[in-house]
Each structure stands twice: as structure tokens, then as C-alpha cells.
Enzyme design. Structure first.
Site, PDB file in Angstrom:
ATOM      1  N   CYS A  89      15.059  19.464  16.810  1.00 52.11           N
ATOM      2  CA  CYS A  89      13.786  20.129  16.120  1.00 52.11           C
ATOM      3  C   CYS A  89      12.604  20.672  16.926  1.00 52.11           C
ATOM      4  O   CYS A  89      11.802  21.325  16.941  1.00 52.11           O
ATOM      5  CB  CYS A  89      13.127  19.186  14.664  1.00 52.11           C
ATOM      6  N   HIS A 142      10.571  13.946  13.224  1.00 53.56           N
ATOM      7  CA  HIS A 142      11.396  15.296  12.677  1.00 53.56           C
ATOM      8  C   HIS A 142      10.677  16.433  11.991  1.00 53.56           C
ATOM      9  O   HIS A 142       9.604  15.599  11.664  1.00 53.56           O
ATOM     10  CB  HIS A 142      12.610  15.458  11.986  1.00 53.56           C
ATOM     11  N   HIS A 158      13.399  24.685  10.648  1.00 46.81           N
ATOM     12  CA  HIS A 158      13.925  23.049  11.556  1.00 46.81           C
ATOM     13  C   HIS A 158      15.344  23.179  11.889  1.00 46.81           C
ATOM     14  O   HIS A 158      16.024  23.928  11.799  1.00 46.81           O
ATOM     15  CB  HIS A 158      13.318  22.246  10.741  1.00 46.81           C
TER      16      HIS A 158
END
Length: 186
Positions: A89, A142, A158
């Protein structure tokens, strides 16, 4: 010995940037059209041309970065990866912003320290969303890039461990519950 190795491997995967997620039939669509961000500022006559120039530049830069990120749709997940052979990511954002001469740190928790924190209601295309996907939900591990905002539906690109680079919606229960904060870099 094997148990210790497996425990370390599991911790490594859980703490890694990607978050696993079950497949959804509705998420097969990979392309998103992105409309320019509207700026609701009432400038004076002198400032008018300055604000318009900045808006066009920011919108254009956001769209360029989003379009770069979308070119990686379908790329498989690879921890630490930054190429079409695989990426995580933060690697996706590192490359997408870097292609447009904006340097970002390499890890999602470091990227979260950049830019200005914004309320979720203020999010627009090009902003970043941060998530906690490990057992420690308050720890950022993340990140995603907002590609479109349609009312309460915020879509972001992502890279997940299970599906690679995809576009998801913040309305999905998993991502909604894992959400920590939003920032604006541009």
C-alpha cells in the site's frame, strides 16, 4: 523452533502494510472517473485569479496522481514492492506521488505524519486515508488514496495482501471499522 518461526511469520504478515479482505463480486470494476475537486472559497477580486490558478494546479496534480495510481490496478501484493511485479500500500503511494515529484516516506505510519489532518467530511480526491488492520486497531499500518467522493461514498485505491491493488469503498464494514484518520498532502 518451527512454532517460533511460524509465530514470527504470522506477526510479520499481520503487521505488514496489506490487509486481507474477502473477495466481493461487486469489486471487479477497476476504472473510476474522477471529477475535479470544487473549492468553496470566496476570494477577493485580487485573489480570484490566484485561487483559480492554485485550484487548477491542485486539482490537476491530484488527478494526475490518481491516474498514475489507477494504472497499477490489478498489480499483485508484494511486501516492500514498488513495481508492476508487486507492491504494497505505501509503495503504491510512494510511486504514484513520486512520479509527480512529491516525495513521501516509504511506510504508511510515516506517511500519516505528513500533510494536514482533516475531518472525514472534508475528504476530497487525492487525500489519504489511514487504517489500523492489525490486532492493535489504533496503530496505522495501511494507507489508501481517495479516488472519488460521491456524498458519503468515498472510494480509495490501495494494495491488499489478498487481492493486490484494488479500489474499495469506505462504506464497506471492514474498512469503515479499520479507519483511523485522513490527511491532505496537496
Amino acid at each position: 523452533m518451527i512454532r517460533k518461526f511460524l509465530s514470527i511469520a504470522v506477526v510479520f504478515l499481520v503487521v505488514s502494510c496489506g490487509a486481507s479482505k474477502k473477495k466481493s463480486i461487486a469489486q471487479t470494476e477497476r476504472k473510476i472517473s474522477v471529477a475535479p475537486t470544487k473549492v468553496s472559497v470566496a476570494p477577493s477580486k485580487e485573489e480570484s485569479s490566484l485561487v483559480e490558478a492554485k485550484t487548477v494546479t491542485t486539482t490537476s496534480k491530484s488527478k494526475q496522481i490518481i491516474n498514475t495510481a489507477l494504472t497499477f490496478s490489478g498489480t499483485r501484493y508484494k511486501f516492500g514492492g514498488t513495481t508492476t511485479k508487486g507492491m504494497d500500500c505505501s509503495g503504491l503511494l510512494y510511486v504514484s506521488f513520486g512520479e509527480h515529484d512529491i516525495d513521501l516516506p516509504r511506510a504508511s505510519y510515516q506517511i500519516a505524519k505528513e500533510g494536514e489532518s482533516i475531518d472525514l467530511r472534508q475528504v476530497s480526491e487525492g487525500d489519504l486515508l489511514f487504517f489500523g488492520t492489525s490486532n492493535r486497531r489504533k496503530t496505522i499500518n495501511h494507507v489508501g488514496l481517495v479516488v472519488s467522493v460521491d456524498g458519503n461514498d468515498i472510494k480509495f485505491i490501495h494494495s491488499t495482501t489478498s487481492r493486490g491493488v484494488i479500489v474499495s469503498s469506505l462504506r464497506e464494514g471492514y474498512w469503515n471499522s479499520a479507519f483511523i484518520k485522513a490527511t491532505r498532502i496537496l
